[in-house]
Design an enzyme around this catalytic site. Structure first.
Site, mmCIF file in Angstrom:
data_model
loop_
_atom_site.group_PDB
_atom_site.id
_atom_site.type_symbol
_atom_site.label_atom_id
_atom_site.label_comp_id
_atom_site.label_asym_id
_atom_site.label_seq_id
_atom_site.Cartn_x
_atom_site.Cartn_y
_atom_site.Cartn_z
ATOM 1 N N GLU A 182 2.163 -10.440 0.181
ATOM 2 C CA GLU A 182 2.444 -9.004 0.164
ATOM 3 C C GLU A 182 3.946 -8.795 0.372
ATOM 4 O O GLU A 182 4.685 -9.743 0.681
ATOM 5 C CB GLU A 182 1.645 -8.262 1.259
ATOM 6 C CG GLU A 182 1.714 -6.736 1.093
ATOM 7 C CD GLU A 182 0.727 -5.948 1.965
ATOM 8 O OE1 GLU A 182 -0.103 -6.569 2.644
ATOM 9 O OE2 GLU A 182 0.813 -4.698 1.931
ATOM 10 N N HIS A 203 1.353 -8.975 -3.733
ATOM 11 C CA HIS A 203 0.353 -7.947 -3.380
ATOM 12 C C HIS A 203 1.119 -6.641 -3.187
ATOM 13 O O HIS A 203 1.613 -6.342 -2.095
ATOM 14 C CB HIS A 203 -0.391 -8.350 -2.105
ATOM 15 C CG HIS A 203 -1.471 -7.386 -1.714
ATOM 16 N ND1 HIS A 203 -2.756 -7.470 -2.201
ATOM 17 C CD2 HIS A 203 -1.461 -6.293 -0.910
ATOM 18 C CE1 HIS A 203 -3.488 -6.488 -1.704
ATOM 19 N NE2 HIS A 203 -2.719 -5.753 -0.917
ATOM 20 N N ASP A 231 0.845 -1.207 0.000
ATOM 21 C CA ASP A 231 0.000 0.000 0.000
ATOM 22 C C ASP A 231 0.879 1.257 0.000
ATOM 23 O O ASP A 231 2.103 1.171 0.026
ATOM 24 C CB ASP A 231 -0.951 -0.003 1.200
ATOM 25 C CG ASP A 231 -0.199 0.089 2.519
ATOM 26 O OD1 ASP A 231 0.850 -0.580 2.647
ATOM 27 O OD2 ASP A 231 -0.622 0.840 3.409
ATOM 28 N N ASP A 255 0.615 -17.461 -4.790
ATOM 29 C CA ASP A 255 1.238 -16.439 -5.646
ATOM 30 C C ASP A 255 0.151 -15.743 -6.440
ATOM 31 O O ASP A 255 0.012 -15.947 -7.650
ATOM 32 C CB ASP A 255 2.286 -17.074 -6.562
ATOM 33 C CG ASP A 255 3.058 -16.010 -7.333
ATOM 34 O OD1 ASP A 255 2.955 -14.819 -6.969
ATOM 35 O OD2 ASP A 255 3.758 -16.369 -8.298
#
Ligand code: CA
Ligand code: CA
Length: 596
Positions: free
Chosen positions: A575, A520, A206, A566
């Protein structure tokens, strides 16, 4: 239940845009399946190799092990990868069952192989291993790549082709107009005040920036430099700042330190918990994410993690004062102001405000943050005032490695060896718990069919960082007391994340023969480039599968060591995060520096 020390955050909200994309992908996938085609192959669907080993290979003097699926064979050979000529014969260990993966395996030990070259392990009746090198610089590119992953995750800077190659991109999140959230208001900075808080690294997949997680991550990089300066002085990284007279690792750490410094409220020395959107951005490139950003809630853990990191930074940057005039002194003053604030407000715990939905990083125990901050301040200043808290016994016997919520052992890493302002007596004070912890890890490593120091309980959110943080503790012990088993067990931890693991994959993007393709990670998902941004350690096997409701692709297994997916949906196993890459940087450098 996520164990706080290793788990990344609270359960994460998946943005609606991600769900929509996942649904669309699932729909397309089911059409393909109806048409009789295989679902899109991911690495997770490829069967694990029969012979698993570190795909980046070995240093000439390192211990060299492979794990072999049990078969009738009891012998193995190592052959030259190009010519097929045999260079070594050996006997496999007796078979043993690993409950974490449900496998029965044997070990091949080819540590005698010291001649540089490229080789394969060969066993009758099994496919050969992937080729692997023996090379005096086996982990140089890996270490550089793991640091450059931070560069490629910088906020507030355009990445040029000269720095980023194919991963060049415009600047995102300048963070020059950040709002003070009502939870962070003070008299001189009421809610709605605009402050500048630029630079720093995006935390993970993020685009937010969190002080608690920045603390352990930045410290670990700084400690890597402090302990292995000769290695990093020669490791050129093609950074925007390269050539400015500072080692590149410190240049990279400075990008985040400069951000961290802006997170301290000048009015009282307290430190904001995070700089964040109200909710996670969609799966877009950084420059396409433009929501308002906030600094949120000062608290004791963030303030102490800041104090520890700034104290360490001050100490480690002090020799570079001619290149960075006054910086070391400013960072020490900031650390001491934060310490004073935390002492006066010792139990202000983070509580996520109702309108903020991003990573929590909440922590209910701050005894360990006090111990770590005191340890760094003691090592930097030598002042008696910090000694008692720095050296206080404490912590849980079950804990064998540090994590973002349990940082006490980071103090041991710093205190392990006497240095400028740290006496032999101070170092001796942490010797007993440090060596006892390492002995526990070595016993587990020795008893493990995979020769890995992980217990079954260590397969949690971020398990790959658990094992590398265990390696960092083994190396801290080795620096205090150079027993070969400490270094061998640390080597095994690196071998584990680079291929000697359940799925038989190198868990670092872009490194090794088989590695994750769908982390991710917003830039990797949104950049239009097939290969993911390189140099990132993914979280790794996690039977908690906290993301399963948002994943339309099933995990291949529920077994602890095989519970890895994956797929971009899998924030709980695939992530990336700054605190997970940091021990990879440390351990690769340590082995390059210590294995002789
Ligand atoms: Ca804590
Ligand atoms: Ca991509």
């Amino acid at each position: 239940m996520i164990r706080p020390a290793a788990g990344r955050r609270h359960h994460r909200t998946v943005p609606a845009t991600v769900l929509a994309t996942a649904l669309a992908a699932a729909f397309a996938g089911s059409t393909l399946l109806l048409a009789g085609s295989a679902a899109a192959a991911t690495s997770a669907t490829v069967p694990a190799p029969a012979i698993k080993l570190n795909q980046l290979g070995f240093l000439p003097a390192s211990q060299k092990l492979a794990v072999v699926r049990d078969a009738s064979a009891t012998q193995f050979s190592v052959v030259d990868a190009a010519s097929g000529k045999k260079v070594l014969d050996g006997t496999l260990s007796v078979p043993a069952a690993w409950d974490a993966s449900g496998e029965t395996v044997r070990l091949a030990d080819f540590s005698q192989l010291r001649t540089p070259g490229s080789y394969r392990v060969v066993i009758a009746g099994l496919p050969d291993s992937v080729p692997f090198p023996v090379n005096a610089d086996a982990y140089r590119d890996l270490d550089a790549g793991a640091i450059r992953a931070y560069t490629l995750n910088r906020a507030g800077i355009a990445l040029t082709p000269a720095v980023a190659g194919a991963y060049a991109r415009p600047a995102g999140h300048p963070d020059t107009r950040v709002e003070v959230h009502p939870s962070a208001a003070s008299s001189k900075r009421p809610a709605g005040t605009i402050i500048a808080s630029p630079k720093g690294w995006y935390d993970a997949g993020d685009y937010n920036k969190y002080i608690v997680n920045s603390g352990i991550s930045t410290y670990t990089l700084l400690a890597a430099y402090e302990h292995f300066p000769a290695w990093f002085d020669k490791l050129a990284l093609r950074l925007p700042e390269s050539g400015n007279g500072l080692p590149d690792l410190l240049n990279e750490a400075l990008w985040n330190l400069e951000w961290m410094a802006t997170m301290q409220d000048p009015e009282d020395g307290g430190v904001y918990h995070k700089l964040t959107n109200k909710a996670f951005d969609g799966m877009v490139m950084p420059d396409k994410a433009s929501g308002q950003r906030y600094v949120v809630q000062k608290n004791t853990a963030a303030t102490l993690d800041f104090a520890a990191t700034m104290a360490a930074a001050s100490r480690i940057l002090a020799p570079f004062d001619s290149q960075q005039p006054g910086r070391a002194a400013r960072y020490l003053a900031a650390a001491e102001a934060a310490w004073t604030r935390a002492k006066a407000n010792p139990r202000v715990l983070y509580q996520q405000p109702a309108d903020i939905l991003t990573g929590g990083y909440g922590d209910k125990s701050v005894d360990d943050e006090f111990a770590w901050a005191a340890a760094e301040l003691l090592a930097t200043t030598g002042k008696d005032a910090y000694r008692a808290q720095a050296l206080a016994p404490g912590g849980s016997a079950a804990q064998t490695e540090p994590g973002w919520a349990d940082v006490r052992m980071l103090g041991w890493v710093t205190l392990a060896k006497p240095h400028a302002r740290l006496s032999a007596q101070d170092a001796a004070a942490v010797r007993q718990p440090l060596l006892a912890n390492a002995d526990k890890l070595v016993a587990r490593w020795q008893a493990s069919p995979y020769r890995v120091s992980m217990a079954r309980k260590d397969f949690v959110w971020g398990s790959n960082a658990v094992v590398l943080n265990q390696a960092m503790m083994l190396i801290a012990a080795y620096r205090a007391e150079p027993r070969p088993a400490y270094l061998q067990a640390a080597q095994s931890a690196l071998d584990y994340v680079l291929g000697r693991n359940g799925p038989g994959i190198s868990f670092v993007t872009g490194f090794g023969t088989i590695s994750p393709m769908h982390p991710h990670h917003r830039p990797s998902e949104a950049d239009g480039i097939v290969a993911p941004v390189p140099g990132w350690l993914v979280g790794g096997p996690n039977p908690g599968q906290q993301d399963i409701q948002g994943c339309r692709v099933p995990y291949p297994s529920a077994l602890p060591a095989l519970s890895w997916l994956d797929d971009v949906c899998s924030y709980a196993s695939n992530e990336v995060a700054i605190n997970w890459n940091a021990p990879l940087v440390y351990v690769a450098a340590a082995l390059q520096s210590l294995v002789k």
